[in-house]
Design a protein around this motif. Structure first.
Motif, short mmCIF file in Angstrom:
data_model
loop_
_atom_site.label_atom_id
_atom_site.label_comp_id
_atom_site.label_asym_id
_atom_site.label_seq_id
_atom_site.Cartn_x
_atom_site.Cartn_y
_atom_site.Cartn_z
N TRP A 48 0.81 -1.10 -0.05
CA TRP A 48 -0.11 -0.06 -0.16
C TRP A 48 0.85 1.30 -0.13
O TRP A 48 0.40 2.34 0.11
CB TRP A 48 -0.81 0.06 1.08
N ASP A 106 8.26 5.02 10.31
CA ASP A 106 7.49 4.28 9.61
C ASP A 106 6.07 4.17 10.18
O ASP A 106 5.53 5.10 11.17
CB ASP A 106 7.73 2.60 9.55
N GLY A 107 5.06 3.50 9.62
CA GLY A 107 3.66 3.78 10.47
C GLY A 107 3.55 3.26 12.04
O GLY A 107 3.12 4.01 12.76
N SER A 108 4.34 2.28 12.25
CA SER A 108 4.13 1.89 13.60
C SER A 108 4.94 2.88 14.52
O SER A 108 4.30 3.05 15.72
CB SER A 108 4.81 0.49 13.73
N ILE A 111 2.62 5.69 15.25
CA ILE A 111 1.47 5.23 16.25
C ILE A 111 1.99 5.40 17.54
O ILE A 111 1.46 6.09 18.41
CB ILE A 111 0.94 3.97 16.12
N TYR A 140 -5.84 -2.77 13.53
CA TYR A 140 -4.40 -3.13 13.39
C TYR A 140 -3.74 -1.71 13.29
O TYR A 140 -3.72 -1.04 12.47
CB TYR A 140 -3.99 -4.05 12.05
N HIS A 141 -2.62 -1.38 14.03
CA HIS A 141 -1.90 -0.20 14.05
C HIS A 141 -0.45 -0.47 14.03
O HIS A 141 0.16 0.76 14.09
CB HIS A 141 -2.45 0.60 15.29
N GLY A 142 -0.11 -1.76 13.84
CA GLY A 142 1.31 -1.84 13.82
C GLY A 142 1.90 -2.79 14.42
O GLY A 142 1.11 -3.78 15.23
N GLU A 200 -8.65 3.46 12.65
CA GLU A 200 -8.33 3.68 11.07
C GLU A 200 -9.61 4.32 10.74
O GLU A 200 -10.71 3.60 10.44
CB GLU A 200 -7.99 2.41 10.58
N SER A 206 -5.59 -4.05 7.56
CA SER A 206 -5.22 -5.51 7.76
C SER A 206 -6.12 -6.37 8.67
O SER A 206 -6.32 -7.53 8.24
CB SER A 206 -3.89 -5.51 8.78
N ASP A 234 -5.60 7.14 12.37
CA ASP A 234 -4.40 6.23 12.09
C ASP A 234 -4.58 6.11 10.32
O ASP A 234 -5.46 5.46 10.01
CB ASP A 234 -4.25 4.85 12.52
N VAL A 236 -2.26 5.94 8.25
CA VAL A 236 -1.04 5.28 7.72
C VAL A 236 -1.35 4.56 6.45
O VAL A 236 -0.51 4.84 5.44
CB VAL A 236 -0.42 4.10 8.72
N MET A 237 -2.59 3.96 6.34
CA MET A 237 -2.98 3.16 5.11
C MET A 237 -3.80 4.18 4.14
O MET A 237 -3.78 4.23 2.90
CB MET A 237 -3.61 1.96 5.35
N SER A 262 2.19 7.60 7.11
CA SER A 262 3.31 6.84 6.57
C SER A 262 3.07 6.48 5.15
O SER A 262 2.58 7.23 4.40
CB SER A 262 3.77 5.85 7.44
N LYS A 263 3.58 5.19 4.70
CA LYS A 263 2.98 4.60 3.49
C LYS A 263 3.27 5.50 2.31
O LYS A 263 4.39 5.72 1.78
CB LYS A 263 1.70 3.89 3.57
C1 LIG Z 1 -3.57 1.39 9.57
C2 LIG Z 1 -2.25 1.10 9.59
N1 LIG Z 1 -1.52 1.63 10.81
C3 LIG Z 1 -0.18 1.22 11.14
C4 LIG Z 1 0.66 0.46 10.24
C5 LIG Z 1 2.04 0.05 10.47
O1 LIG Z 1 2.66 0.64 9.52
P1 LIG Z 1 4.37 0.05 9.22
O2 LIG Z 1 3.97 -1.22 8.69
O3 LIG Z 1 4.95 1.06 8.32
O4 LIG Z 1 4.98 -0.01 10.57
C6 LIG Z 1 -0.05 -0.12 9.11
C7 LIG Z 1 0.73 -1.06 8.34
O5 LIG Z 1 0.01 -1.79 7.57
C8 LIG Z 1 -1.49 -0.04 8.83
O6 LIG Z 1 -2.08 -0.40 7.69
#
Ligand SMILES: Cc1ncc(COP(=O)(O)O)c(C=O)c1O
Length: 423
Positions: A48, A106-108, A111, A140-142, A200, A206, A234, A236-237, A262-263
């Motif tokens: 993504w 990164d995404g995690s 968060i 799912y947040h990482g 999200e 995820s 969040d 990220v996606m 992120s992403k």
């Molecule tokens: C909504 C969401 N938050 C956080 C993350 C975590 O991001 P990362 O994989 O870059 O750590 C993801 C990863 O898929 C995600 O979809």
């Protein structure tokens, strides 16, 4: 076959697998080129991230030029133009209330920063009993400990259950359960110990590309904010055009207090996380005391090359042709959904912006470890298409540059697949 000889431990993959990882030697547009000369359409934008496709020359040039100029500098006590430019760029497209940007990797980690901001927001004001976070079932947040803690408990996190901090899980606000969920949320938020609410926006990635309405999320944010609870979106996606608007939060009336990005931020070229916040959060940190500072950072925080990549990606995203492509993909998805719905094994076809997802029926419940996933991935690779299902959920999240013909090729393969399945 086993990967015993390999030195590499691949993510989300058992060490012993039926298939060796495919070696990719080049990325070009929507295509990944394999070492043995095949071309694979990346219909999921490589987890993504590759929103503009692979091998984008403008981003590559920006990375090269920045590397020659300033490749890195410690970000505490120093700043630089690529970072200043990036926050000014993003400020133009994010909600008006965004007043600070915190860089991470990164995404995690975006968060982690958001959670720390929210907890410390209370701590800095001497409020010590706000210790809980509300998250939505299926979230799912990482994969870091904080981000795992605020996700639903699942196969991803099972070995770590004892080490995750306690949260409150809100039922997923499905269409026919919205009022119930709102009532449940009212009760949870009355507990008095809730620091923040993380979600999200509009689609859980995820968790199976599960979609819910902006109206119900607006209600939840209203309730939370009326009780002073910090709302964390969040994105990220969902960020950077994925859901039909630049951010999923743009579909709502309310703004979050904190946003995680992120992403798509760098067009899938370099890893970066950003956490934004509004003035309410900033006010709780505005002090010259070290104890009130957000004492968090990473070696590569604010890396100039990564910022340059993000700025180049931003320019492409803001070009009218990119917006036109996103609209085009959405209308093709809508036409394709009508065809898909005719198949008995297909259920719950859903679309948001450039995301199309559906469930394959008849192989047990909808979940990440549904066995049909083992069949789907190799089936499509064989046809020159990268579709990595979430259990029995097949979804497309193509780069915005995908052409009509390339998308039709993916659709055609999917119809062949569903046609061969029995319930
Ligand atoms: C909504 C969401 N938050 C956080 C993350 C975590 O991001 P990362 O994989 O870059 O750590 C993801 C990863 O898929 C995600 O979809």
């Amino acid at each position: 076959m086993s990967s015993k000889e390999s030195l590499i431990w691949h993510p989300f993959t058992p060490l012993i697998t039926e298939h060796e990882p495919l070696k990719i030697v080049k990325g070009e547009g929507v295509y990944l080129h394999t070492e043995d000369g095949r071309k694979i359409i990346d219909a999921v934008s490589s987890w993504w991230v590759s929103i503009h496709g692979h091998g984008n020359k403008d981003i590559a040039k920006a990375i090269y030029e920045q590397a020659l100029q300033l490749e890195h500098v410690i970000f505490a006590g120093f700043t630089h133009n690529p970072a200043l430019k990036l926050v000014n760029n993003l400020k133009q497209i994010l909600p008006e209330g965004v007043s600070k940007f915190f860089f991470s990797d990164d995404g995690s980690t975006s968060i982690e920063v958001a959670l720390k901001m929210a907890f410390q927001y209370w701590y800095n004001q001497g409020v010590l009993n706000k210790t809980k976070v509300i998250a939505i079932k299926g979230a799912y947040h990482g994969d870091t400990f904080g981000s795992m803690s605020v996700g639903d408990r699942s196969v991803f996190t099972k070995p770590f259950f004892p080490f995750l901090f306690d949260i409150e899980l809100l039922d997923f606000p499905e269409k026919d359960k919205e009022q119930e969920v709102i009532e449940q949320f009212e009760q949870l938020t009355d507990q008095g110990d809730i620091a923040s609410f993380i979600f999200e926006p509009l689609v859980q990635g995820s968790g199976g590309m599960r979609m819910y309405s902006p109206e119900v999320l607006d209600r939840l944010i209203n309730i939370a904010q009326s009780k002073g609870i910090i709302c964390i979106a969040d994105e990220v996606m969902t960020g950077f055009g994925r859901t039909g608007k630049l951010f999923a939060m743009d579909h709502l009336k309310n703004d979050a207090d904190i946003m995680c990005l992120s992403k798509g931020l760098t067009g899938g070229t370099m890893a970066m996380g950003l956490t934004t916040c509004n003035q309410k959060i900033v006010d709780a940190f505005e002090s010259d005391e070290l104890s009130k500072a957000l004492l968090h950072g990473h070696s590569y925080t604010g890396n100039p090359i990564t910022c340059a990549a993000a700025n180049a990606s931003f320019n492409i995203l803001m070009d009218k042709s990119c917006e036109d492509s996103r609209i085009r993909i959405n209308s093709l998805h809508n036409a394709f959904a009508e065809k898909l719905k005719e198949y008995k094994v297909v259920e719950n076809v859903r679309i948001l912006g450039t995301i199309l997802a559906f469930d394959i029926k008849g192989h047990g419940s909808t979940s990440y470890d549904n066995e049909i996933r083992k069949k789907i991935f190799p089936y499509f690779i064989e046809k020159g298409i990268l579709l990595r299902p979430l259990g029995n959920v097949i979804y497309f999240m193509p780069p915005y540059i995908i052409s009509n013909e390339q998308l039709e090729e993916v659709y055609k393969a999917v119809l062949e697949f569903v046609n061969e399945q029995t319930e």
